[in-house]
Design a protein around this motif. Structure first.
Motif, mmCIF file in Angstrom:
data_model
loop_
_atom_site.group_PDB
_atom_site.id
_atom_site.type_symbol
_atom_site.label_atom_id
_atom_site.label_comp_id
_atom_site.label_asym_id
_atom_site.label_seq_id
_atom_site.Cartn_x
_atom_site.Cartn_y
_atom_site.Cartn_z
ATOM 1 N N ASP A 178 0.855 -1.192 0.000
ATOM 2 C CA ASP A 178 0.000 0.000 0.000
ATOM 3 C C ASP A 178 0.891 1.241 0.000
ATOM 4 O O ASP A 178 2.018 1.198 0.521
ATOM 5 C CB ASP A 178 -0.890 -0.005 1.250
ATOM 6 N N ASP A 179 0.380 2.335 -0.569
ATOM 7 C CA ASP A 179 1.175 3.568 -0.626
ATOM 8 C C ASP A 179 0.960 4.452 0.592
ATOM 9 O O ASP A 179 1.656 5.466 0.749
ATOM 10 C CB ASP A 179 0.833 4.364 -1.897
ATOM 11 N N THR A 180 0.011 4.116 1.471
ATOM 12 C CA THR A 180 -0.314 4.944 2.627
ATOM 13 C C THR A 180 0.257 4.326 3.894
ATOM 14 O O THR A 180 -0.059 3.179 4.238
ATOM 15 C CB THR A 180 -1.836 5.112 2.769
ATOM 16 N N GLU A 181 1.087 5.075 4.578
ATOM 17 C CA GLU A 181 1.803 4.548 5.738
ATOM 18 C C GLU A 181 0.846 4.046 6.820
ATOM 19 O O GLU A 181 1.094 3.016 7.457
ATOM 20 C CB GLU A 181 2.729 5.613 6.300
ATOM 21 N N GLU A 182 -0.244 4.757 7.037
ATOM 22 C CA GLU A 182 -1.217 4.354 8.054
ATOM 23 C C GLU A 182 -1.780 2.961 7.769
ATOM 24 O O GLU A 182 -1.957 2.146 8.679
ATOM 25 C CB GLU A 182 -2.352 5.379 8.115
ATOM 26 N N ASN A 183 -2.031 2.677 6.502
ATOM 27 C CA ASN A 183 -2.558 1.364 6.125
ATOM 28 C C ASN A 183 -1.502 0.280 6.297
ATOM 29 O O ASN A 183 -1.804 -0.852 6.700
ATOM 30 C CB ASN A 183 -3.050 1.389 4.681
ATOM 31 N N VAL A 184 -0.274 0.630 5.964
ATOM 32 C CA VAL A 184 0.834 -0.317 6.126
ATOM 33 C C VAL A 184 1.011 -0.674 7.597
ATOM 34 O O VAL A 184 1.206 -1.842 7.959
ATOM 35 C CB VAL A 184 2.128 0.284 5.542
ATOM 36 N N GLU A 185 0.904 0.325 8.454
ATOM 37 C CA GLU A 185 1.047 0.075 9.890
ATOM 38 C C GLU A 185 -0.077 -0.820 10.406
ATOM 39 O O GLU A 185 0.154 -1.699 11.251
ATOM 40 C CB GLU A 185 1.063 1.403 10.639
ATOM 41 N N ALA A 186 -1.290 -0.623 9.903
ATOM 42 C CA ALA A 186 -2.415 -1.454 10.320
ATOM 43 C C ALA A 186 -2.202 -2.900 9.903
ATOM 44 O O ALA A 186 -2.513 -3.835 10.653
ATOM 45 C CB ALA A 186 -3.713 -0.915 9.723
ATOM 46 N N ALA A 187 -1.669 -3.098 8.703
ATOM 47 C CA ALA A 187 -1.397 -4.453 8.219
ATOM 48 C C ALA A 187 -0.305 -5.117 9.046
ATOM 49 O O ALA A 187 -0.404 -6.291 9.412
ATOM 50 C CB ALA A 187 -0.997 -4.412 6.746
ATOM 51 N N ALA A 188 0.735 -4.370 9.362
ATOM 52 C CA ALA A 188 1.820 -4.914 10.173
ATOM 53 C C ALA A 188 1.322 -5.319 11.553
ATOM 54 O O ALA A 188 1.759 -6.331 12.119
ATOM 55 C CB ALA A 188 2.944 -3.889 10.292
#
Length: 212
Positions: A178-188
């Motif tokens: 994903d290009d959005t850091e917030e979404n990446v953090e949620a996935a992690a």
């Protein structure tokens, strides 16, 4: 037929965003209109993508034209920044911005799909299916999880869990892009292998273990 053998893999599915990963937008016309209107470049997007304006669109609660109306009202509400007609023109230019698919990203995703399921998990409008068809991508993925269709939007963990379920694997066995850091953090936080996409090279590096 796709080769999805049970050999040891770093992950068992790829969950991938659409906008600013698979497809990119050309804002040239919008920026030209902003200059003509005496509006700072990027103002229309700032108004349009504020949570209160874009949220209902991404959850499928309003149409794209209703969103344009909200954008126009928001621009007019900024101390009378523009008149209603100009606000509509700017909102429409944003909505109708030309887009194209990134051929390098497509090639990588198609290679990955030979080995593992590919699910598109995207914050999108009700027009996503139309746009995928316009790009010739209706058969790109095994599944498409669109926020406007499921009533959930990233970074809500539930849409990420739904993407994993559609792929038929546990969240911790997913590669999420994903290009959005917030979404990446949620996935992690769900245990996914999360990749913050900035360029095709980021995706290529993440997929490399799958191809070796």
């Amino acid at each position: 037929m796709a080769d999805r053998s049970t050999a040891v893999r770093p992950f068992d599915a790829v969950l991938c965003d659409v906008d600013n990963v698979i497809r990119t937008f050309d804002s040239t016309h919008l920026e030209a209109l902003e200059r003509i209107a005496g509006v700072a470049e990027g103002t229309t997007k700032k108004v349009a993508f504020s949570p209160e304006t874009v949220g209902p669109l991404l959850l499928g609660r309003i149409t794209e034209q209703e969103w344009v109306a909200s954008v126009a009202a928001g621009l007019a509400g900024l101390a009378g920044l523009v008149d209603e007609e100009t606000g509509w023109a700017l909102g429409t230019a944003l909505l109708e911005s030309p887009f194209r698919a990134d051929v390098t990203v497509l090639e990588l995703l198609r290679r990955a799909r030979v080995r593992v399921p590919l699910v598109l998990v995207t914050n999108a409008t009700l027009g996503l299916e139309r746009d995928l068809e316009a790009m010739g991508l209706t058969e790109l993925a095994d599944e498409v999880v669109s926020s406007a269709r499921v009533g959930l939007a990233k970074p809500d963990r539930r849409i990420l869990e739904l993407g994993a379920a559609r792929a038929g694997v546990r969240p911790e066995r997913c590669l999420f892009v994903d290009d959005t850091e917030e979404n990446v953090e949620a996935a992690a936080a769900l245990g996914m292998t999360a990749v913050h996409f900035r360029a095709a090279a980021d995706l290529e590096r993440a997929l490399e273990p799958l191809f070796t």
